[in-house]
Design an enzyme around this catalytic site. Structure first.
Site, PDB file in Angstrom:
ATOM      1  N   ASP A  30       0.824  -1.223   0.000  1.00 58.84           N
ATOM      2  CA  ASP A  30       0.000   0.000   0.000  1.00 58.84           C
ATOM      3  C   ASP A  30       0.852   1.265   0.000  1.00 58.84           C
ATOM      4  O   ASP A  30       1.947   1.286   0.558  1.00 58.84           O
ATOM      5  CB  ASP A  30      -0.916  -0.014   1.231  1.00 58.84           C
ATOM      6  CG  ASP A  30      -2.017   1.029   1.125  1.00 58.84           C
ATOM      7  OD1 ASP A  30      -2.397   1.387  -0.011  1.00 58.84           O
ATOM      8  OD2 ASP A  30      -2.493   1.493   2.180  1.00 58.84           O
ATOM      9  N   ASN A  76     -11.045  -2.866  -4.895  1.00 59.45           N
ATOM     10  CA  ASN A  76     -10.271  -1.934  -5.730  1.00 59.45           C
ATOM     11  C   ASN A  76     -10.935  -1.647  -7.084  1.00 59.45           C
ATOM     12  O   ASN A  76     -10.529  -0.717  -7.783  1.00 59.45           O
ATOM     13  CB  ASN A  76      -8.831  -2.429  -5.927  1.00 59.45           C
ATOM     14  CG  ASN A  76      -7.950  -2.287  -4.702  1.00 59.45           C
ATOM     15  OD1 ASN A  76      -7.049  -3.097  -4.456  1.00 59.45           O
ATOM     16  ND2 ASN A  76      -8.171  -1.248  -3.886  1.00 59.45           N
TER      17      ASN A  76
HETATM   18  C1  IPE Z   1      -5.345  -2.647   0.228  1.00 60.13           C
HETATM   19  O1  IPE Z   1      -5.051  -1.313   0.001  1.00 60.13           O
HETATM   20  C2  IPE Z   1      -5.384  -3.410  -1.073  1.00 60.13           C
HETATM   21  C3  IPE Z   1      -4.100  -3.584  -1.737  1.00 60.13           C
HETATM   22  C4  IPE Z   1      -2.939  -3.115  -1.355  1.00 60.13           C
HETATM   23  C5  IPE Z   1      -4.153  -4.366  -2.929  1.00 60.13           C
HETATM   24  P1  IPE Z   1      -6.192  -0.221  -0.193  1.00 60.13           P
HETATM   25  O2  IPE Z   1      -5.501   1.061  -0.473  1.00 60.13           O
HETATM   26  O3  IPE Z   1      -7.176  -0.679  -1.192  1.00 60.13           O
HETATM   27  O4  IPE Z   1      -6.890  -0.208   1.255  1.00 60.13           O
HETATM   28  P2  IPE Z   1      -7.753   0.923   1.968  1.00 60.13           P
HETATM   29  O5  IPE Z   1      -8.763   1.401   0.983  1.00 60.13           O
HETATM   30  O6  IPE Z   1      -6.799   2.004   2.374  1.00 60.13           O
HETATM   31  O7  IPE Z   1      -8.334   0.244   3.159  1.00 60.13           O
HETATM   32  C1  IPE Z   2      -1.744   0.059  -3.245  1.00 60.28           C
HETATM   33  O1  IPE Z   2      -1.454   1.415  -3.325  1.00 60.28           O
HETATM   34  C2  IPE Z   2      -1.970  -0.555  -4.600  1.00 60.28           C
HETATM   35  C3  IPE Z   2      -3.332  -1.065  -4.816  1.00 60.28           C
HETATM   36  C4  IPE Z   2      -4.318  -0.976  -3.979  1.00 60.28           C
HETATM   37  C5  IPE Z   2      -3.584  -1.728  -6.068  1.00 60.28           C
HETATM   38  P1  IPE Z   2      -2.621   2.488  -3.365  1.00 60.28           P
HETATM   39  O2  IPE Z   2      -2.995   2.721  -4.796  1.00 60.28           O
HETATM   40  O3  IPE Z   2      -3.736   2.102  -2.475  1.00 60.28           O
HETATM   41  O4  IPE Z   2      -1.872   3.768  -2.811  1.00 60.28           O
HETATM   42  P2  IPE Z   2      -2.467   4.855  -1.834  1.00 60.28           P
HETATM   43  O5  IPE Z   2      -2.915   4.114  -0.602  1.00 60.28           O
HETATM   44  O6  IPE Z   2      -3.595   5.518  -2.544  1.00 60.28           O
HETATM   45  O7  IPE Z   2      -1.314   5.755  -1.562  1.00 60.28           O
HETATM   46 MG    MG Z   3      -4.093   2.431  -0.500  1.00 60.20          MG
END
Ligand code: IPE
Ligand code: IPE
Ligand code: MG
Length: 246
Positions: free
Chosen positions: A26, A74
């Site tokens: 993340d 997602n």
């Molecule tokens: C969790 O991250 C999912 C992945 C890293 C694939 P998210 O960015 O989707 O989680 P939330 O929305 O902050 O809980």
């Molecule tokens: C995790 O990084 C990747 C996926 C969930 C696919 P994010 O895209 O959630 O990155 P932030 O949390 O918005 O910084």
């Molecule tokens: Mg995220």
């Protein structure tokens, strides 16, 4: 007396390397935004980090590396971002298929793969087939994965067995549930690492994480490196795992 910098990494105990490490990758979007780049640049950097880290953990002797790549939630993101994440996964698979034998890694996929493109499904099949011939670290890629969806699927499979008269409700055991999860046959994670600053599970491995040690860090996923993983493993090695005992 040796002066030790507060941030120096303690020597890792090579006999106590976690067998199974799970990671919520993340912070890609914020990493990019901080640099004035589109979020997709963060996913691209995150993909490079994943490949570097996998190599490092395999060298350390980790046996299972489970990564959260794309959650069932997602899909709520703009279609351009989802498309770019899928494109990067496909690019990774092409490369992995070429290099898996040489690097001696195995790949497995957790999640509902049915909505993926035919191209992606074919690559996954190819990676699965190569994995039958390699023996090294098993990388589990959680793709369209959600812990609740996984448990719901297991409940349906068990209900079908009951309906078919193969199983009675009173005979259902924890082991029967475990065997109907995507992680069937794989020990539970010893260490779960979440970079990116959020302190939550976000629907990741709800069943398997029952007694996992958690490590949270504000470092964004694309900035995670060997040293950050050493810090997480060193923290793990300080933990006393009691599993409810004393
Ligand atoms: C969790 O991250 C999912 C992945 C890293 C694939 P998210 O960015 O989707 O989680 P939330 O929305 O902050 O809980
Ligand atoms: C995790 O990084 C990747 C996926 C969930 C696919 P994010 O895209 O959630 O990155 P932030 O949390 O918005 O910084
Ligand atoms: Mg995220």
């Amino acid at each position: 007396m040796l002066f030790r910098n507060k941030k120096s990494v303690p020597e890792l105990d090579k006999r106590n390397i976690p067998a199974h490490i799970a990671v919520i990758m993340d912070g890609n979007g914020r990493w990019a935004q901080k640099r004035g780049l589109p979020r997709t640049a963060g996913h691209s950097a995150g993909s490079e980090t994943f490949q570097r880290v996998a190599e490092y953990l395999s060298d350390l002797g980790v046996q299972y590396f489970t990564v959260y790549a794309f959650s069932t939630e997602n899909w709520k993101r703009p279609p351009e971002e989802v498309g770019e994440i899928m494109r990067l996964l496909e690019k990774y698979l092409h490369k992995a298929i070429r290099e898996m034998r040489e690097r001696n890694i195995r790949l497995r996929f957790f999640g509902d793969l049915s909505p993926l493109s035919d191209g992606m499904k074919a690559l996954i099949e190819e990676a699965n087939a190569i994995s039958e011939t390699t023996s090294g670290m098993l990388v589990n890629v959680c793709l369209n994965y959600g812990g609740r969806a996984e448990l719901t699927r297991a409940a349906r499979l068990i209900a079908e067995d009951c309906k078919a008269g193969k199983l009675s409700p009173e005979d259902i055991t924890e082991d029967m549930i475990s065997r109907r999860l995507y992680s069937n046959g794989i020990p539970d994670p010893d260490l779960m690492i979440r970079p990116g600053g959020e302190v939550r599970l976000s629907n990741f491995l709800l069943w398997q994480n029952a007694y996992t040690e958690f490590y949270f860090t504000d470092v964004l996923w694309p900035d995670m490196d060997e040293r950050q993983f050493d810090l997480a493993i060193a923290a793990f090695q300080q933990r006393k795992r009691r599993y409810g005992g004393i």
